[in-house]
Design an enzyme around this catalytic site. Structure first.
Site, PDB file in Angstrom:
ATOM      1  CE  LYS A   1      -3.613  -0.629   2.261  1.00 28.52           C
ATOM      2  NZ  LYS A   1      -3.644  -1.707   2.765  1.00 28.52           N
TER       3      LYS A   1
ATOM      4  CD  GLU B   1     -10.026   1.660  -0.753  1.00 30.62           C
ATOM      5  OE1 GLU B   1     -10.274   2.691   0.044  1.00 30.62           O
ATOM      6  OE2 GLU B   1      -9.801   0.520  -0.498  1.00 30.62           O
TER       7      GLU B   1
ATOM      8  CG  HIS C   1     -12.196 -36.012 -25.006  1.00 33.94           C
ATOM      9  ND1 HIS C   1     -11.816 -37.808 -25.809  1.00 33.94           N
ATOM     10  CD2 HIS C   1     -12.457 -36.618 -23.650  1.00 33.94           C
ATOM     11  CE1 HIS C   1     -11.302 -38.406 -24.950  1.00 33.94           C
ATOM     12  NE2 HIS C   1     -11.553 -37.703 -23.931  1.00 33.94           N
TER      13      HIS C   1
END
Length: 856
Positions: free
Chosen positions: A21, A275, A816
């Site tokens: 951060k 933010e 398949h």
């Protein structure tokens, strides 16, 4: 190491010192973006306080670590540094105290919300207390679990703490610079609410939502009543109830925030989850930015404009990433395939232009055929056979004006088709398929015999000669093995003819395709079942699969089991899960999975009507009866039609099993190349270029060749292994993705309740207990349980023999898994959207393989 650093001193290289951060906030500050001023307490402070922390694994680890950090004495120099740095912000200024872990806001895992943040902290003692509680939050139960889920070790994680001037926000929220639901890049999505952003992040409020693209607000949605988080006088925050009202942001503010988000994305070069806050004076602030970790990387576009990419991994049932050598090998094989239709690319190791890599997965660019009238017709008719859900998406995309038809002439398609037909001698193959099944089947057998002669490199080959041989084998294998396909296609075309002559839908002729001969996958599965009846059963009932594999490798199994298993692996040991990736172990490398399946077979009664060999024989009889039934229907429409239908369906049954043969041979070639590469890896490890021979699979072919001259690639391999393991944890891979990042299937919204529908793949109805399996290695399937899985390749099919039914998220009627399910006579529905999310292990479900429905 310094104890504190101002945000303006911090950049992205200082992750170990200040955590994710703080590193991001420092990087944003240095880039001139509006970040509230502050400082970071470095990980050195945490290291001092955490000295002596007991990291013994166990249930009590998290609680033990928290107690230590909350009670340990804070060293005087650390305490003094915190107080001094806080005072520099102003006397008793309100601050936000935020955790910043070294494993946080990373490109592959955001760790969002895993550690604590404390808002509106006022006063020196309150800051000291908040710092200590941030340290302790590194060891919350949720943070410990998140690290373990993302493969991040506990011992190496440290925590820094960010202290920033508190923004008294009038409005705050989160902003994604790419749409996190649809994946579309440069489409900004904002959630906003009055007060601090905590209300939006925590989900305490129904926020206003805004969507911005191309410089315009495209969507505005007002939220509902909820609660706002506001600063409390003297410190702390409080929640206050709010009533629903008008939008909390103007269009001008929304566009200003979107422009700010674009600046952040441009700085980092990747979409960001941010933010933000709008202060009481209207100032815009960034309070956090981190990569959006859920977006799949974009494939390289093969041309201008909007491009459409199909995941080859999803289509092949390989949900995990490819190894670097796996990508390199597949590029070479794909170049050989492309050369059948067009001229080979200049550098075959780069692969054809329509194939690209993203997220260590391979993507096919469908744009050119989608924008061609002929190509679009072929895509919409052929894709449903192999991947029904992708076909539905392509049909929707055909209506997008950005993907309108630009090539109206069929000439380019016809030129490619003529080249293909000439290279594989298609006219001769079709003639033999119609007139002489013996000649057609003899050709298929010769392809395998010729491949046998080419698989091994020359005796005594040097590492360089092994690489030469690998490139020749891979580049030349595809044209030979694909020459079987005109025979197969003839068989299925005759199935369509029989349906038309009898007035029957092709989908109603599934029983004709049961118990067909010449299918190497079903032959393998039945041989394994037969093997279960010849080994000493008590050995397999007593030991887990890993122990059985250890005993087998050590030659310690009973003589009969040792000999029989060795013979089986001698014939089929080249197979495995995700077998088209040369870097993935084969059963011969690690027989644990196949020995576990063998042990599971021994739980079935060999004389039971549900035994696989009995089912297969019953399926063959049902097919013969179905042929007569369809011939009778045809006779009612004209006497001459019945013999034609019998002829057509006889040919269909003779050739349908060959559908699996080209891939079977391709995998044999890839496995042979894997062994040669292993020898090259041993040479490079002995020379000190690699740590281990298996590291060669984390190089590309050209890199392995260059490494023969020396060097040190150990760090490169370690980086690639880490990236591979990270990608292997990716939970979602789009089946189709546009070049702007949009995942078209996500636009359809969530699956409605009770609507589990897909493509009918194998007729019959079964009710039983579901078993959700994401990886067949080590999977245990009780006899009669219904297998629910994302997709399958031949490495999965031994599980089919004990399954009561099959549900797959991927696939079409000719995929398949569908082919093998029909041959075994187990009801199957494929292409069921979100099957593994909607169905839980142990849940009772009903599979209707004729209607294509799954009832919970």
């Amino acid at each position: 190491m310094r104890t504190t650093r101002d945000l303006s001193e911090i950049d992205a290289t200082m992750l170990a010192e200040v955590g994710g951060k703080a590193a991001n906030l420092g990087e944003l500050t240095r880039a001139g973006l509006p970040v509230p001023p502050g400082w970071a307490l470095t990980t050195d402070a945490y290291r001092q306080v955490a000295a002596g922390l007991d990291l013994t694994p166990g249930d009590g680890l998290a609680a033990r670590a928290r107690r230590h950090l909350l009670r340990a004495e804070m060293p005087a120099p650390v305490r003094e540094a915190i107080l001094t740095s806080y005072a520099r912000l102003g006397a008793d200024v309100p601050v936000a105290v935020r955790s910043s872990a070294t494993a946080e806001d990373l490109p592959f895992a955001s760790f969002a919300g895993q550690q604590d943040t404390f808002l509106n902290v006022v006063g020196a003692e309150a800051v000291l207390d908040a710092v200590r509680r941030c340290w302790a939050s590194l060891w919350s139960d949720r943070a410990v679990a998140y690290r373990e889920a993302n493969g991040v070790g506990h011992a190496g994680v440290r925590l820094a703490v960010v202290v920033q001037v508190m923004v008294d926000a009038r409005v705050a929220g989160v902003m994604f610079t790419a749409n996190p639901v649809t994946g579309r890049r440069r489409e900004t999505v904002l959630d906003a609410a009055p007060g601090l952003g905590e209300a939006v992040v925590s989900g305490a409020v129904d926020p206003d939502r805004f969507v911005v693209s191309d410089g315009r607000v495209r969507e505005r949605r007002a939220g509902g009543a909820g609660s706002a988080v506001r600063p409390r006088p003297g410190g702390g925050v409080e929640r206050v109830e709010t009533a629903a009202g008008g939008l909390c942001l103007t269009d001008a503010q929304v566009l200003a925030l979107a422009e700010l988000g674009a600046r952040v994305e441009d700085h980092y070069g990747t979409p960001q989850d941010t933010e933000w806050a709008v202060g009481q004076d209207g100032t815009l602030w960034l309070t956090q930015a981190r990569p959006i970790t859920t977006l799949h990387p974009l494939p390289r576009p093969a041309g201008p404009g909007l491009r459409v990419h199909l995941s080859l991994n999803v289509a092949q049932g390989v949900m995990g990433p490819f190894t670097p050598m796996g990508v390199s090998v597949f590029n070479l094989v794909a170049s050989g395939a492309a050369a059948l239709f067009w001229h080979a690319p200049a550098d075959r190791l780069d692969g054809p232009a329509f194939l690209s890599e993203a997220g260590q997965r391979l993507w096919i660019d469908l744009t050119t055929p989608l924008r061609s009238r002929t190509g679009r017709a072929v895509l919409t008719r052929m894709m449903p056979l192999g991947e029904a859900r992708a076909a539905a998406v392509v049909r929707e995309l055909a209506g997008d004006p950005r993907l309108s038809v630009v090539q109206t002439s069929p000439r380019p398609f016809l030129r490619g088709l003529r080249r293909f037909a000439r290279r594989v001698h298609a006219p001769a193959r079709v003639r033999d398929a119609l007139l002489s099944p013996a000649r057609a089947l003899a050709h298929a057998a010769r392809v395998g015999e010729e491949l046998d002669r080419r698989l091994e490199p020359p005796p005594g080959a040097t590492p360089a000669q092994r690489l030469d041989h690998a490139e020749r084998l891979l580049g030349g294998t595809f044209p030979a093995i694909v020459s079987i396909m005109p025979i197969v296609i003839t068989g299925y075309a005759l199935l369509g003819l029989a349906a038309r002559l009898s007035g029957t839908r092709v989908g109603d002729l599934q029983d004709v395709l049961r118990g067909v001969p010449h299918n190497p996958t079903t032959e393998m599965d039945l041989e394994l079942w037969d093997l279960a009846g010849r080994v000493e059963p008590e050995v397999f009932r007593e030991a887990p699969a890993a122990e059985l594999a250890r005993r087998y490798r050590a030659g310690e199994l009973p003589p009969r089991a040792q000999k029989e298993i060795a013979a089986f692996l001698g014939r089929y040991g080249h197979r495995g899960v995700a077998e088209i990736d040369v870097g993935v172990p084969r059963w011969s490398d690690d027989p644990t999975h196949i020995l576990g399946v063998l042990a599971n077979y021994l739980r079935m009664d060999a004389g039971s009507a549900l035994a696989p060999d009995a089912l297969f024989a019953r399926g063959a009889r049902a097919a013969r009866d179905e042929v007569e039934r369809v011939a009778a229907l045809a006779a009612r429409r004209g006497r001459w039609r019945a013999p034609v239908v019998r002829f057509a369906l006889g040919r269909t049954r003779a050739y349908a099993g060959l559908r699996e043969l080209p891939k079977y041979h391709a995998v044999r070639a890839i496995a042979a190349v894997r062994q040669s590469l292993r020898a090259v890896g041993e040479h490079l490890a002995a020379a000190g270029v690699l740590d281990d021979a298996a590291d060669v699979y984390f190089l590309r072919l050209e890199e392995a060749r260059a490494a023969l001259s020396g060097g040190d690639l150990r760090d490169l391999v370690r980086e690639r292994r880490t990236a591979y393991e990270r990608e292997a944890r990716r939970r979602h891979v789009p089946r189709i993705m546009l070049s702007d990042g949009t995942e078209p299937e996500a636009l359809a919204g969530p699956v409605p309740a009770g609507a589990l529908t897909g493509t009918a793949a194998s007729a019959g109805t079964v009710t039983g207990v579901a078993r959700v399996v994401l990886d067949p290695n080590g999977a245990h399937l009780e006899p009669g349980e219904i297998l629910v899985c994302p997709s399958t390749d031949p490495g999965w099919t031994p599980l089919f023999l004990t399954a009561g039914g099959l549900v797959m998220e991927m696939g079409g009627a000719m995929s398949h898994g569908a082919v093998v399910a029909r041959e075994y006579g187990i009801p199957a529905v494929v292409g069921v959207r979100d099957a593994i999310g909607r169905i839980a292990t142990g849940q009772q479900i009903t599979v209707d393989g004729a209607a294509g429905t799954v009832t919970l």
